[in-house]
Design an enzyme around this catalytic site. Structure first.
Site, short mmCIF file in Angstrom:
data_model
loop_
_atom_site.label_atom_id
_atom_site.label_comp_id
_atom_site.label_asym_id
_atom_site.label_seq_id
_atom_site.Cartn_x
_atom_site.Cartn_y
_atom_site.Cartn_z
N GLU A 278 -13.64 5.73 -0.84
CA GLU A 278 -14.52 4.87 -0.05
C GLU A 278 -15.25 5.70 1.00
O GLU A 278 -14.72 5.98 2.08
CB GLU A 278 -13.70 3.75 0.60
CG GLU A 278 -13.07 2.83 -0.44
CD GLU A 278 -12.22 1.72 0.17
OE1 GLU A 278 -12.80 0.73 0.65
OE2 GLU A 278 -10.98 1.87 0.16
N LYS B 54 -15.92 4.77 4.94
CA LYS B 54 -14.84 4.61 5.92
C LYS B 54 -14.98 5.61 7.05
O LYS B 54 -15.42 6.74 6.85
CB LYS B 54 -13.49 4.78 5.23
CG LYS B 54 -13.01 3.54 4.51
CD LYS B 54 -11.53 3.66 4.22
CE LYS B 54 -10.94 2.31 3.87
NZ LYS B 54 -9.48 2.37 3.75
N GLU C 39 -9.23 9.71 4.90
CA GLU C 39 -9.43 8.26 4.80
C GLU C 39 -10.44 7.90 3.72
O GLU C 39 -10.40 6.80 3.17
CB GLU C 39 -9.89 7.70 6.14
CG GLU C 39 -8.83 7.71 7.23
CD GLU C 39 -7.73 6.71 6.96
OE1 GLU C 39 -8.00 5.65 6.37
OE2 GLU C 39 -6.57 7.00 7.32
N GLU D 278 0.85 -1.20 0.00
CA GLU D 278 0.00 0.00 0.00
C GLU D 278 0.88 1.23 0.00
O GLU D 278 1.86 1.32 0.74
CB GLU D 278 -0.86 0.11 1.27
CG GLU D 278 -2.03 -0.82 1.39
CD GLU D 278 -2.80 -0.54 2.69
OE1 GLU D 278 -2.91 0.65 3.09
OE2 GLU D 278 -3.27 -1.51 3.30
#
Length: 400
Positions: free
Chosen positions: A321, A324, A330, A267
């Site tokens: 996303e 989240k 985030e 990542e």
């Protein structure tokens, strides 16, 4: 700065070469993957995602955070290399061989070889949980999964590993003196590295220069031209935080005698939006980081301690996303919106070589990139990851 016609022509030729290398050579494309997270509303169907990645992007590898059957079916016959994940809470069960055999039977065998599953990841950043049961179970679980793959004649096709945040490093300043955290080094990471060496599998890490980045270290984090940081022990000058982080991992591995184990970047990424207290949280910075990152890891230059190599790298993440939790950033690491339009010009979409060359950075950034190469705690635990990043920031300041 004004450039002469000959200099501009040289920039165009170099840009054309790098763009061609990025877009046309399958071996190079194979080093770039993406994390396919699903904590979002209005996600497109997996089959649509698979088709999009194959037809419209340079991505040839995908990392999943589970072993979702619908996604695995969708990637059948695409050729995309898929890594699946055992969720953290399932790890203790896999310390029993029969459960590991059942897991492989249920989650791997029905889909391979049609789906090109290449790796099983046992949890994510397990050491960062500080959960003694999970930490003590991760290596036995990996061993049992490998045994189950061997019995199914899949051990040469599918590797077993587990991703770590850079919190596994206790001292990273300078990179050449980095070591793993005491206690975990001997009792967890040494057996883990022994397993990885024996099975020809990589150590997987999640470096995030974004976390802990401050205004005065933004250039260092984004691969922009900067004065660089001298490691007085080696004489190497670091011109970006990413290299410093990877070489810290390498030094820690070398200290334990495992510098022959490959490193994969499981990542890394940069958010396009964040809170007002954060630095560089905008689409321009995200595009700059990921674009420079891609050129860097496929360039073949490597890092100061690992020269002349490329790195298998998974960008976080495929989609924004929105479900989240945590700070705004985030929910905004995605390369694409869930309607599959790009959040910014991210160098992932295929395009003509001429158009790609025209969009390259000017001479200052280009030559800077050519001159370089190639957290128990992480992005999922930003406060702890930030503490690790601060060590790199202090290293940078001390050498400035």
């Amino acid at each position: 700065m004004h450039h002469s016609p000959s200099t501009s022509y040289l920039v165009m030729l170099i840009s054309f070469f790098l763009a061609s290398k990025l877009l046309l050579f399958p071996g190079v494309e194979g080093t770039i993957g993406v994390n396919y997270g699903t904590v979002a509303s209005n996600l497109p169907p997996p089959a649509q995602v698979a088709h999009f990645l194959v037809e419209s992007t340079i991505i040839s590898r995908v990392r999943l955070f589970d072993a979702d059957s619908n996604i695995l079916k969708a990637f059948a016959h695409t050729g995309i290399a898929v890594s699946v994940t055992v969720p953290n809470d399932e790890i203790p069960r896999l310390t029993k061989l029969n459960f590991a055999q059942q897991w492989v039977e249920n989650n791997i065998q029905p889909y391979t070889p049609n789906t090109n599953i290449v790796r099983i990841l046992v949890g994510n950043e397990v050491l960062s949980t500080a959960n003694k049961l999970l930490i003590g179970s991760v290596v036995p679980a990996m061993q049992n999964l490998h045994s189950a793959l061997f019995e199914a004649s899949l051990d040469r096709r599918i590797q077993v590993s587990t991703p770590h945040s850079l919190g596994i490093i206790s001292n990273s300043s300078p990179p050449s003196t980095a070591m793993f955290r005491q206690g975990y080094d001997t009792y967890v990471l040494k057996p883990l590295l022994s397993f990885l060496r024996a099975t020809n599998s990589p150590l997987m890490v999640n470096p995030y220069p974004f976390f802990g980045c401050s205004l005065d270290t933004l250039d260092f984090a984004l691969f922009r031209p900067n004065a660089g940081v001298l490691d007085e022990n080696t004489g190497h000058v670091y011109t970006n935080m990413f290299d410093a982080q990877l070489d810290s991992v390498f030094s820690a591995m070398k200290f334990l005698g495992f510098d022959d184990v490959e490193i994969v970047i499981a990542e890394t990424g940069w958010p396009s939006m964040g809170d007002s207290t954060q630095v560089g949280v905008d689409a321009k910075s995200a595009a700059e980081y990921n674009g420079n990152l891609i050129r860097h890891v496929i360039s073949g230059a490597g890092t100061p301690l690992m020269p002349n190599r490329t790195f298998e790298t998974y960008i976080f993440a495929l989609f924004n996303e929105d479900l989240k939790e945590g700070p705004t950033c985030e929910r905004n690491f995605g390369l694409f919106h869930t309607n599959m339009t790009p959040v910014y010009d991210n160098w992932i979409l295929r395009r003509t070589t001429a158009a790609a060359a025209a969009n390259f950075h000017p001479l200052e950034n280009l030559t800077a990139n050519l001159g370089k190469s190639r957290p128990l705690f992480t992005k999922s635990t930003p406060d702890l990851q930030r503490n690790v990043a601060i060590m790199f920031v202090n290293f940078w300041r001390q050498s400035s």
